[in-house]
Every structure is written in structure tokens, then in C-alpha cells.
Design a protein around this motif. Structure first.
Motif, mmCIF file in Angstrom:
data_model
loop_
_atom_site.group_PDB
_atom_site.id
_atom_site.type_symbol
_atom_site.label_atom_id
_atom_site.label_comp_id
_atom_site.label_asym_id
_atom_site.label_seq_id
_atom_site.Cartn_x
_atom_site.Cartn_y
_atom_site.Cartn_z
ATOM 1 N N VAL A 102 0.840 -1.206 0.000
ATOM 2 C CA VAL A 102 0.000 0.000 0.000
ATOM 3 C C VAL A 102 0.874 1.256 0.000
ATOM 4 N N THR A 103 0.518 2.205 -0.859
ATOM 5 C CA THR A 103 1.302 3.442 -0.993
ATOM 6 C C THR A 103 0.526 4.687 -0.578
ATOM 7 N N SER A 104 -0.791 4.583 -0.403
ATOM 8 C CA SER A 104 -1.587 5.673 0.165
ATOM 9 C C SER A 104 -2.787 5.046 0.842
ATOM 10 N N LEU A 105 -3.300 5.743 1.849
ATOM 11 C CA LEU A 105 -4.347 5.144 2.679
ATOM 12 C C LEU A 105 -5.300 6.222 3.183
ATOM 13 N N GLU A 106 -6.592 6.007 2.956
ATOM 14 C CA GLU A 106 -7.622 6.914 3.448
ATOM 15 C C GLU A 106 -8.602 6.104 4.282
ATOM 16 N N ILE A 107 -8.826 6.541 5.498
ATOM 17 C CA ILE A 107 -9.675 5.797 6.423
ATOM 18 C C ILE A 107 -11.084 6.385 6.442
ATOM 19 N N LYS A 108 -12.063 5.538 6.207
ATOM 20 C CA LYS A 108 -13.466 5.903 6.345
ATOM 21 C C LYS A 108 -14.003 5.259 7.619
ATOM 22 N N GLU A 109 -15.279 5.471 7.912
ATOM 23 C CA GLU A 109 -15.848 4.912 9.133
ATOM 24 C C GLU A 109 -15.902 3.392 9.111
ATOM 25 N N ASP A 110 -16.219 2.820 7.946
ATOM 26 C CA ASP A 110 -16.381 1.369 7.872
ATOM 27 C C ASP A 110 -15.516 0.720 6.800
ATOM 28 N N SER A 111 -14.556 1.474 6.236
ATOM 29 C CA SER A 111 -13.725 0.936 5.157
ATOM 30 C C SER A 111 -12.446 1.762 5.006
ATOM 31 N N ILE A 112 -11.526 1.249 4.185
ATOM 32 C CA ILE A 112 -10.349 2.019 3.815
ATOM 33 C C ILE A 112 -10.234 2.040 2.298
ATOM 34 N N ILE A 113 -9.754 3.157 1.778
ATOM 35 C CA ILE A 113 -9.466 3.286 0.351
ATOM 36 C C ILE A 113 -7.961 3.449 0.236
ATOM 37 N N TYR A 114 -7.342 2.644 -0.618
ATOM 38 C CA TYR A 114 -5.889 2.648 -0.692
ATOM 39 C C TYR A 114 -5.430 2.489 -2.134
ATOM 40 N N THR A 115 -4.155 2.807 -2.367
ATOM 41 C CA THR A 115 -3.547 2.570 -3.674
ATOM 42 C C THR A 115 -2.353 1.648 -3.495
ATOM 43 N N ARG A 116 -2.069 0.889 -4.530
ATOM 44 C CA ARG A 116 -0.911 0.001 -4.533
ATOM 45 C C ARG A 116 -0.474 -0.239 -5.970
ATOM 46 N N GLY A 117 0.781 -0.563 -6.164
ATOM 47 C CA GLY A 117 1.283 -0.858 -7.486
ATOM 48 C C GLY A 117 1.052 -2.309 -7.860
ATOM 49 N N LEU A 119 1.521 -5.176 -11.626
ATOM 50 C CA LEU A 119 2.244 -5.367 -12.884
ATOM 51 C C LEU A 119 3.680 -4.856 -12.731
ATOM 52 N N SER A 120 4.333 -5.331 -11.648
ATOM 53 C CA SER A 120 5.713 -4.916 -11.337
ATOM 54 C C SER A 120 5.831 -3.399 -11.229
ATOM 55 N N GLU A 121 4.842 -2.782 -10.556
ATOM 56 C CA GLU A 121 4.807 -1.348 -10.275
ATOM 57 C C GLU A 121 4.609 -0.493 -11.521
ATOM 58 N N ARG A 122 4.191 -1.091 -12.633
ATOM 59 C CA ARG A 122 3.980 -0.317 -13.848
ATOM 60 C C ARG A 122 2.596 0.319 -13.882
ATOM 61 N N ALA A 123 1.735 -0.084 -12.974
ATOM 62 C CA ALA A 123 0.386 0.475 -12.906
ATOM 63 C C ALA A 123 0.007 0.659 -11.445
ATOM 64 N N ILE A 124 -0.953 1.537 -11.197
ATOM 65 C CA ILE A 124 -1.427 1.828 -9.854
ATOM 66 C C ILE A 124 -2.906 1.471 -9.761
ATOM 67 N N ALA A 125 -3.257 0.717 -8.737
ATOM 68 C CA ALA A 125 -4.649 0.350 -8.505
ATOM 69 C C ALA A 125 -5.189 1.104 -7.292
ATOM 70 N N LYS A 126 -6.424 1.587 -7.395
ATOM 71 C CA LYS A 126 -7.099 2.220 -6.266
ATOM 72 C C LYS A 126 -8.237 1.292 -5.846
ATOM 73 N N GLU A 127 -8.194 0.838 -4.607
ATOM 74 C CA GLU A 127 -9.121 -0.184 -4.163
ATOM 75 C C GLU A 127 -9.733 0.170 -2.807
ATOM 76 N N LYS A 128 -10.780 -0.592 -2.455
ATOM 77 C CA LYS A 128 -11.494 -0.344 -1.205
ATOM 78 C C LYS A 128 -11.806 -1.675 -0.535
ATOM 79 N N VAL A 129 -11.559 -1.759 0.768
ATOM 80 C CA VAL A 129 -11.922 -2.958 1.527
ATOM 81 C C VAL A 129 -12.619 -2.529 2.810
ATOM 82 N N PRO A 130 -13.498 -3.387 3.322
ATOM 83 C CA PRO A 130 -14.198 -3.061 4.567
ATOM 84 C C PRO A 130 -13.307 -3.256 5.782
ATOM 85 N N LEU A 131 -13.659 -2.597 6.852
ATOM 86 C CA LEU A 131 -12.986 -2.794 8.133
ATOM 87 C C LEU A 131 -13.727 -3.852 8.931
ATOM 88 N N PRO A 132 -13.025 -4.612 9.766
ATOM 89 C CA PRO A 132 -11.597 -4.538 10.088
ATOM 90 C C PRO A 132 -10.731 -5.134 8.977
#
Length: 302
Positions: A102-117, A119-132
Motif C-alpha cells: 500500500v502506498t496511500s491510505l484513506e480511512i473511512k468509518e467502515d472501510s479504507i481506500i488505498y492505492t498500490r502498485g 504489474l511490477s509497479e507499472r500500474a497503480i490500482a485504487k481499491e477499497k476494503v471493509p474494516l476490520p
């Protein structure tokens, strides 16, 4: 308010993980291994659970104890070998999502939104998962959190081994800490024999740098210990300057150095893939170039 459990084996790791979850409310720390012996734990300003062991089974047992007691929404730490082994087991056992790299992280009340590299860091994905959730972050990406104060220290007794120890063989380590190095000299298959690595070590000495290696040098030839291995299966580093000497630039290696501020490549093959990702490139035979560079640096020291 979201609660966070920080897991780490070094003070820089703990401080950066705290910075990654600065939005969280209550925070506690599980410090294990080397971090557990560090006097700086007293100045962290948060409650610290101290485990004087780096055994993955011990870490899992400690995480379980603190998790059940504190009930955090996020468990976070650097993506290190021990963290990955222990926390992935814990995540599977508890059915928790576990984003890594994970390279960036935003915390919501019931989830987190994050980015990660990917394809060997050639692309960036922005994803969301629930807490915990459990989150493993890349090193030297988040701003370290600094807070003065006296920490409450709680010692944990190592427990919970599920594997019987039959034999212990001492692993040969280089004694370096590439994750915290500001300058790294990387060596690859361009070096013809082990003794020639002295050129890289001399350059590193003059620059105040550490020496790392691509997979063949550490894993195949075993010219350097395992903890010098940089890449997807080795260490991910983020120095201010990375000098790649005799390294072709395979995606598996470059994924480990993409967070470097400046990459300098030295390779006699002008078509080497590394030149496409380097900030500066030198097309030259390392056996001709390094002695000249070393001599110039020595002259500047006089």
C-alpha cells in the motif's frame, strides 16, 4: 472512531505506520524483535506491547492477544518478511482482508481506500476494503508520526509455537539495513566473479552507501547474503540514490527499487531495459568505468 494496532520490529517502521494511520483515533503498538529492545519505545507516547522475539508463531500469538483485547479496526505495518508471514496467517485465520504494498491510505468509518502498485509497479490500482482489515505498507512512503510522551510498556511472554523446532542453522547475513539506507549500490550479473564485487564495496564506502544485489547475485551465485537481495521476492527499498551496476533491469528487480528518488544505471548494453526506468544512464563496461569513478571520488576527498 477507528482504532489502529501498529505492528513492527523497528522504530522507523513503527513511526511510519503510525503516520499512515494518523486519521485513526486510539492507537496501540506491538513492538517485537529488535524494536522490543530499543530504548526509544519509551518515547513513543502510546501504549506498547513488547515481545522480545521475532518468531512468526510468537508474533501471531501476540497479535491475537492484543487484537482480542484492543479490538482494532486496522492492523498495520511495513511489508517485511516477518510481518507478511505472521499477519497473513492471522488474516486467514480470522477471515480479514489484507491489502499489501500500500502506498496511500484513506480511512473511512467502515472501510479504507488505498492505492498500490501492480504489474511490477507499472500500474497503480485504487481499491477499497471493509474494516476490520490488515494493511501492509511500502517502506518510506508515509510521513513518520512524531509524538513526545511516556509510553506505557506491557511485556508479553513468547508463546504459541505450532511448529516443532528440530534444528537451528545460523543464517549468514550481511549486517546491512537496506530499507533505511539513503544510498544503495546495486550489483548484478555484469560482475564476472565474486572478488570483483570489491569495486562496488569500495564505491559504497566512498559514498557512505550500502551494497544490495539482484536475484542472481544473492540467490543463484550466493556471492552476497540473502538480506542483500532487492526485488519482489527480496527487499523493497526507497533510497535517495540507487546506483545499479551491471543490472539489466528485470521487472522483478525494478519493482524493489521503484520508490528510489534517483536511479543511476551503469551497463555496457545500451539496449538494457533498466535505461528506460533510470534517471541517468552510463553506457560503459563497469570494469573500465568504476575504477575511474572511484579514483575521482578519492581525489575529491583529498
Amino acid at each position: 472512531m477507528v482504532k489502529a494496532l501498529i505492528v513492527g520490529s523497528s522504530i522507523p517502521e513503527i513511526k511510519e505506520s503510525l503516520g499512515a494511520v494518523s486519521q485513526a483515533g486510539e492507537k496501540v503498538i506491538l513492538a517485537y524483535g529488535n524494536a522490543a529492545e530499543d530504548e526509544q519505545l519509551q518515547q513513543l507516547g502510546f501504549k506498547v506491547y513488547r515481545l522480545k522475539s521475532s518468531h512468526p508463531d510468537h508474533i501471531v500469538a501476540a497479535v491475537e492477544k492484543v487484537y482480542d483485547e484492543f479490538k482494532p479496526d486496522i492492523v498495520i505495518g511495513w511489508i517485511t518478511k516477518n510481518n507478511r508471514a505472521a499477519l497473513s496467517y492471522f488474516a486467514g485465520k480470522r477471515g480479514l482482508p489484507m491489502p499489501t504494498d500500500v502506498t496511500s491510505l484513506e480511512i473511512k468509518e467502515d472501510s479504507i481506500i488505498y492505492t498500490r502498485g501492480f504489474l511490477s509497479e507499472r500500474a497503480i490500482a485504487k481499491e477499497k476494503v471493509p474494516l476490520p482489515a490488515i494493511v501492509l505498507i511500502n517502506q518510506k512512503v508515509f510521513k513518520p508520526f512524531e509524538q513526545a510522551g511516556q509510553a506505557e510498556i506491557v511485556d508479553l511472554t513468547p508463546a504459541g509455537e505450532t511448529v516443532k523446532l528440530v534444528e537451528v542453522k545460523k543464517k549468514v547475513l550481511s549486517g546491512i539495513n537496506l530499507e533505511e539506507a539513503e544510498i544503495i549500490v546495486g550489483v548484478g550479473r555484469g560482475f564476472k566473479k565474486k572478488e570483483d564485487l570489491e569495486l562496488a564495496f569500495k564505491l559504497a564506502e566512498l559514498l557512505g552507501a550500502q551494497v544490495g544485489a539482484s536475484r542472481p547475485i544473492a540467490a543463484d551465485y550466493k556471492w552476497l547474503p540473502e538480506d542483500a537481495w532487492i526485488g519482489i521476492s527480496g527487499k523493497r527499498v526507497s533510497p535517495k540514490l540507487y546506483i545499479a551496476i551491471g543490472i539489466s533491469g528485470a521487472p522483478q528487480h525494478m519493482a524493489g527499487v521503484m520508490n528510489s528518488k534517483i536511479i543511476v544505471a551503469v551497463n555496457k548494453d545500451k539496449t538494457a531495459p533498466i535505461f528506460k526506468q533510470a534517471d541517468y544512464g552510463v553506457v560503459a563496461d563497469l570494469y573500465q568505468f568504476l575504477p575511474v569513478l572511484i579514483k575521482k571520488l578519492e581525489e575529491r576527498r583529498k
